[in-house]
Design an enzyme around this catalytic site. Structure first.
Site, PDB file in Angstrom:
ATOM      1  N   LYS A  17       0.821  -1.217   0.000  1.00  0.00           N
ATOM      2  CA  LYS A  17       0.000   0.000   0.000  1.00  0.00           C
ATOM      3  C   LYS A  17       0.854   1.265   0.000  1.00  0.00           C
ATOM      4  CE  LYS A  17      -0.921   0.089   4.951  1.00  0.00           C
ATOM      5  NZ  LYS A  17       0.012   1.150   5.331  1.00  0.00           N
ATOM      6  N   ARG A  92      -6.721   3.783  11.455  1.00  0.00           N
ATOM      7  CA  ARG A  92      -6.295   2.404  11.629  1.00  0.00           C
ATOM      8  C   ARG A  92      -7.162   1.660  12.632  1.00  0.00           C
ATOM      9  NH1 ARG A  92      -0.686   2.281  10.055  1.00  0.00           N
ATOM     10  NH2 ARG A  92       0.401   0.378  10.605  1.00  0.00           N
ATOM     11  N   ARG A 131      11.475  -7.467   3.205  1.00  0.00           N
ATOM     12  CA  ARG A 131      11.737  -6.041   3.429  1.00  0.00           C
ATOM     13  C   ARG A 131      12.637  -5.839   4.651  1.00  0.00           C
ATOM     14  NH1 ARG A 131       6.665  -2.122   4.184  1.00  0.00           N
ATOM     15  NH2 ARG A 131       6.714  -2.852   6.322  1.00  0.00           N
ATOM     16  N   ARG A 137      14.254  -2.365   8.756  1.00  0.00           N
ATOM     17  CA  ARG A 137      13.300  -1.695   9.650  1.00  0.00           C
ATOM     18  C   ARG A 137      13.218  -2.435  10.971  1.00  0.00           C
ATOM     19  NH1 ARG A 137       7.757   0.470   6.949  1.00  0.00           N
ATOM     20  NH2 ARG A 137       6.962  -0.278   8.943  1.00  0.00           N
ATOM     21  N   ARG A 148       1.846  -6.926  14.349  1.00  0.00           N
ATOM     22  CA  ARG A 148       1.253  -5.903  13.487  1.00  0.00           C
ATOM     23  C   ARG A 148       0.134  -6.495  12.624  1.00  0.00           C
ATOM     24  NH1 ARG A 148       5.910  -4.149  10.298  1.00  0.00           N
ATOM     25  NH2 ARG A 148       4.786  -2.332   9.581  1.00  0.00           N
TER      26      ARG A 148
HETATM   27  P1  AMP Z   1       3.118   1.763   8.996  1.00  0.00           P
HETATM   28  O1  AMP Z   1       4.341   2.160   8.251  1.00  0.00           O
HETATM   29  O2  AMP Z   1       1.869   2.403   8.478  1.00  0.00           O
HETATM   30  O3  AMP Z   1       2.982   0.273   9.142  1.00  0.00           O
HETATM   31  O4  AMP Z   1       3.307   2.346  10.490  1.00  0.00           O
HETATM   32  C1  AMP Z   1       4.400   1.971  11.299  1.00  0.00           C
HETATM   33  C2  AMP Z   1       4.014   2.073  12.774  1.00  0.00           C
HETATM   34  O5  AMP Z   1       3.641   3.434  13.100  1.00  0.00           O
HETATM   35  C3  AMP Z   1       2.821   1.237  13.196  1.00  0.00           C
HETATM   36  O6  AMP Z   1       3.165  -0.112  13.462  1.00  0.00           O
HETATM   37  C4  AMP Z   1       2.352   1.981  14.433  1.00  0.00           C
HETATM   38  O7  AMP Z   1       3.194   1.724  15.535  1.00  0.00           O
HETATM   39  C5  AMP Z   1       2.569   3.434  14.024  1.00  0.00           C
HETATM   40  N1  AMP Z   1       1.371   3.981  13.344  1.00  0.00           N
HETATM   41  C6  AMP Z   1       1.264   4.335  12.031  1.00  0.00           C
HETATM   42  N2  AMP Z   1       0.035   4.790  11.751  1.00  0.00           N
HETATM   43  C7  AMP Z   1      -0.672   4.720  12.901  1.00  0.00           C
HETATM   44  C8  AMP Z   1      -2.012   5.037  13.261  1.00  0.00           C
HETATM   45  N3  AMP Z   1      -2.900   5.505  12.360  1.00  0.00           N
HETATM   46  N4  AMP Z   1      -2.382   4.825  14.556  1.00  0.00           N
HETATM   47  C9  AMP Z   1      -1.519   4.371  15.468  1.00  0.00           C
HETATM   48  N5  AMP Z   1      -0.249   4.031  15.197  1.00  0.00           N
HETATM   49  C10 AMP Z   1       0.188   4.205  13.927  1.00  0.00           C
END
Ligand code: AMP
Length: 200
Positions: A17, A92, A131, A137, A148
């Site tokens: 995404k 989310r 990844r 990461r 996650r």
């Molecule tokens: P992502 O790259 O979107 O997977 O985000 C990485 C991490 O950032 C997630 O595993 C959460 O810890 C935090 N995070 C990102 N977006 C949100 C959100 N909308 N609400 C809460 N935590 C978030």
């Protein structure tokens, strides 16, 4: 005058995404608002926000809604988001869906389309593990990946029900080449009357 596109892309971690979001935003001439990117940049720079969220992100847990929603409201209030945006990674959970609706309602706006990128769980895990090697990461370890994905299934997937009821979800098959998937998303958005900047 083309209609501004206010979009959200949703999919499990490893669905692609992030990559597709950037491509679609480019096509429609709108900024990507990725909460994950904002948090990672702050952690990297050691800002007060970064220090506050570092441990949460490394565990793969969710940052509290109030803090996350405030960051998104600030970002969406900037000039470049006035004529559309693509949200990646927010909302989310159902609480954040409510926060976003309140904010957009207050501006007389709403989302035009929600792109649901569908990828089987085994494929997501495969891509995330790859990844982890490529990008290093810290939230791509096996244990954190499992956490996650579990949070995605319990907290994030239900937000799609809300948007399905509004009739704005486009389910897109996330298996194929990058270009094929981008084309599928563009076709779905164009079918809603959303015009690409290039086609304007
Ligand atoms: P992502 O790259 O979107 O997977 O985000 C990485 C991490 O950032 C997630 O595993 C959460 O810890 C935090 N995070 C990102 N977006 C949100 C959100 N909308 N609400 C809460 N935590 C978030």
């Amino acid at each position: 005058m083309t209609r501004p596109a206010r979009l959200l892309i949703v999919g499990p971690q490893g669905s692609g995404k992030g990559t597709q979001g950037v491509r679609i935003a480019e096509e429609f001439g709108i900024p990507v608002v990725s909460t994950g990117d904002v948090f990672r940049a702050n952690v990297k720079d050691g800002t007060p926000l970064g220090l506050q969220v570092k441990a949460i992100i490394e565990a793969g847990d969710l940052v509290p809604d109030a803090l996350t929603s405030e960051i998104v409201r600030d970002r969406l209030s900037q000039d470049d988001a006035a004529s559309g945006f693509l949200l990646d990674g927010y909302p989310r959970n159902l609480g954040q869906v409510g926060d976003l609706a309140t904010f957009l309602d207050g501006r007389g706006e709403g989302l035009d389309a929600v792109i649901e990128l569908q990828v089987p769980r085994a494929e997501s895990i495969d891509r995330l593990t790859r990844r982890a090697f490529e990008q290093g990461r810290t939230d791509d370890t096996e244990e954190v990946i499992a956490n996650r994905l579990a949070i995605y299934e319990t907290e994030t997937a239900p937000i799609l029900d809300v948007y399905r009821e509004q009739g704005i979800v486009d389910a897109i098959d996330g298996i194929g080449s990058l270009d094929e998937i981008t084309d599928r998303i563009i076709a779905a958005l164009e079918a809603r009357g959303l015009a690409r900047r290039a086609a304007a």
